[in-house]
Design an enzyme around this catalytic site. Structure first.
Site, short mmCIF file in Angstrom:
data_model
loop_
_atom_site.label_atom_id
_atom_site.label_comp_id
_atom_site.label_asym_id
_atom_site.label_seq_id
_atom_site.Cartn_x
_atom_site.Cartn_y
_atom_site.Cartn_z
N SER A 38 1.05 -0.78 0.28
CA SER A 38 0.10 -0.07 0.25
C SER A 38 0.34 1.42 0.09
O SER A 38 0.05 2.15 -0.20
CB SER A 38 -0.58 0.28 1.12
OG SER A 38 -0.24 -0.03 2.30
N ASP A 340 -3.04 7.35 8.69
CA ASP A 340 -4.32 6.61 9.08
C ASP A 340 -3.78 5.90 10.22
O ASP A 340 -3.89 5.19 10.93
CB ASP A 340 -4.79 6.20 8.17
CG ASP A 340 -3.46 5.32 7.61
OD1 ASP A 340 -2.73 5.07 7.43
OD2 ASP A 340 -4.35 4.76 6.65
N HIS A 343 -0.22 4.82 6.91
CA HIS A 343 0.45 5.39 5.77
C HIS A 343 0.44 6.09 6.22
O HIS A 343 0.72 7.49 7.34
CB HIS A 343 -0.70 4.94 4.94
CG HIS A 343 -0.66 3.15 5.01
ND1 HIS A 343 -2.46 3.27 5.21
CD2 HIS A 343 -0.31 2.26 3.87
CE1 HIS A 343 -2.60 1.91 5.51
NE2 HIS A 343 -1.68 1.45 4.22
#
Ligand SMILES: *[C@@H]1O[C@H](CO)[C@@H](O)[C@H](O)[C@H]1NC(C)=O
Ligand SMILES: *[C@@H]1O[C@H](CO)[C@@H](O)[C@H](O)[C@H]1NC(C)=O
Length: 371
Positions: A38, A340, A343
Site C-alpha cells: 500500500s 491513518d 500509512h
C-alpha cells in the site's frame, strides 16, 4: 563523468541541473515498473476483488492532493509519485487497470495494498494468514504478463528494460505486521532471511528480463507506527528515549535493512557495473522526522495519526479507522507524519522521497567511485 556511468546518476544529476537535453534518445528513462504494497499502490487494491471498496477508495483519502480518493493509502501523493516526478517519467499504469500493451507504454505499477513479500503457502507453514493473497512473487508474475503483452523481440525487450527504472517499494512490513500481531518478535525475526531471499528472487527475475536500473526500498521504522504503538502498550523500558518508538520493532526493521543491504551488495558484485542497483532508505528519514519534527516542519505529535480516532498519543483505534463514520481528520495533515496510523501523509511522503533521492544520488556517486 565516464560514458559507462550508471544511467540513474546521469539522470539524477541532470534532473538536479536545468532541463536535460535528450539528444540521442537514450539519455533518460522512458518508463517505470513498480512493486510493493500500500505504500506504493496507486490504484490496484481499489480494483482487486478482495480489497475493492476498501477504506482507500473513500474520502478523506486523496483529499489533500487529488481532491478525491485515488486508490492511494494517503491524503495525497506517495513516495513513488515524487520519485516519478523527479525522474521525469510518466506515472505508471496500475497493473489491474491495464489490458493491452498500449496501456503499459507508461510502465506498470504492480504494488498492491496488503501484499506480502512471502507467498501465502509459505506463511501458512508459520501459522500466518496474510491480509490479501498477493505476494511479491505474484507481482513478479504480473510483470512477466506485461512482458508477454509487449510481445517484443528479445533485442527490443532488452532495449525497453534498459530504459526503464525498476522501483521496489518497501515490501515485507505486512508479513511482519501479521507475525507481530501475536506480539511475537521471534516469529517476525525468523521471517527476515526468507523475505530477503524473496526480494533477491524478484530482482533476479527483473534483471533476467533486462532490467539495468533498480531501486530497492528498505523497511520503515515499524516501532514508530501509531497502530503498533496503540496495539502494544509497554513499560518505559520498551521505548526508545529519543523517539518514543517501540525499540524491539525498530531493531527488527534495522535487522531487515542490514540483511537487505548485504544481499544487494552480493548481487551487485555478481553482476558487475552494467547494473545500477541502489538501496533506498525510508528508515532514517522517518526517524529523523519523528525525533525532530519541528526542524522539518511537522507538528509536535509525530506519533499520532492525523485521520482516525481514539485520541491519546497515537489517535489510533480500529473502530474509528480513517474513512469510517467514527473517524475524524486533523485540521492540518501537513503537520502529521502518519496519515491513518499505518500509512504516511503526503507531507511525510514528500519528505521521505526528498531524503531518499538525496541518498540515492550519493550512493550512486559512491557506486561509480568504488566499482
Ligand atoms: C500465538 O501465541 C500463542 C500463545 O503464545 C501460540 O499458541 C500461537 O501458536 C501463536 N501463533 C503464532 C502464529 O505464532
Ligand atoms: C499468486 O500466487 C499463488 C502461488 O503461486 C497462485 O496460486 C495464485 O493464483 C496467484 N494469484 C494471482 C492473483 O495471481
Amino acid at each position: 563523468m565516464a560514458p559507462a556511468a550508471p544511467l540513474l546518476v546521469v539522470l539524477l544529476v541532470a534532473a538536479e541541473a536545468f532541463a536535460y537535453a535528450d539528444t540521442d534518445g537514450y539519455g533518460r528513462y522512458s518508463r517505470l515498473f513498480a512493486f510493493g504494497n500500500s505504500l506504493t499502490d496507486t490504484g490496484n487494491s481499489a480494483i482487486f476483488p478482495v480489497t475493492a471498496g476498501g477504506p482507500f477508495t473513500r474520502l478523506p483519502y486523496g483529499e489533500t492532493y487529488f481532491g478525491h480518493p485515488s486508490g492511494r493509502a494517503s491524503n495525497g501523493r506517495l513516495i513513488l509519485d515524487f520519485l516519478v516526478e523527479e525522474l521525469k517519467v510518466p506515472e505508471p499504469t496500475p497493473y489491474l487497470a491495464g489490458r493491452t500493451a498500449a496501456d503499459f507504454v507508461n510502465g506498470a505499477n504492480f504494488a498492491l495494498g496488503g501484499a506480502t513479500a512471502l507467498d501465502q503457502a509459505f506463511l501458512a507453514t508459520k501459522g500466518i494468514k496474510p491480509f490479501v493473497p498477493i505476494s511479491l512473487a505474484n507481482e513478479t508474475s504480473w510483470f512477466q504478463n506485461v512482458l508477454q503483452l509487449l510481445d517484443a523481440s528479445d533485442y527490443d525487450q532488452r532495449k525497453i528494460m534498459a530504459k526503464s527504472v525498476f522501483y521496489v517499494g518497501e515490501i515485507g512490513v505486512n508479513d511482519y505486521f501479521v507475525a507481530l500481531s501475536n506480539n511475537s518478535v521471534d516469529l517476525a525475526v525468523s521471517l527476515v532471511p526468507h523475505i530477503i531471499d524473496t526480494i533477491r528472487s524478484a530482482l533476479t527475475a527483473m534483471i533476467a528480463a533486462g532490467a539495468r536500473t533498480l531501486v530497492v526500498t528498505g523497511m520503515l521504522p515499524i516501532g514508530c507506527e501509531p497502530q503498533q504503538l496503540a496495539l502494544f502498550p509497554g513499560g518505559p523500558g520498551d521505548y526508545d528515549p529519543t523517539t518514543s518508538c517501540i525499540t524491539r520493532f525498530n531493531v527488527l526493521a534495522e535487522h531487515h535493512n542490514h540483511m537487505l543491504r548485504m544481499m544487494l551488495r552480493e548481487l551487485r558484485s555478481s553482476y558487475g557495473r552494467s547494473l545500477t542497483l541502489l538501496y533506498a532508505d525510508v528508515y532514517r528519514p522517518v526517524l529523523k522526522a519523528i525525533a525532530s519534527p519541528a526542524l522539518y516542519g511537522f507538528g509536535d505529535t509525530p506519533l499520532a495519526a492525523c485521520c482516525g480516532g481514539g485520541g491519546g498519543p497515537n489517535n489510533f483505534n480500529f473502530v474509528a479507522f480513517c474513512g469510517t463514520p467514527a473517524s475524524t481528520t486533523c485540521a492540518d495533515p501537513s503537520k502529521f507524519v502518519s496519515w491513518d496510523g499505518i500509512h504516511f501523509t503526503e507531507a511525510a511522503n514528500r519528505f521521505i522521497a526528498r531524503n531518499m533521492i538525496k541518498g540515492l544520488l550519493s550512493r550512486a556517486a559512491a557506486y561509480i567511485a568504488t566499482d
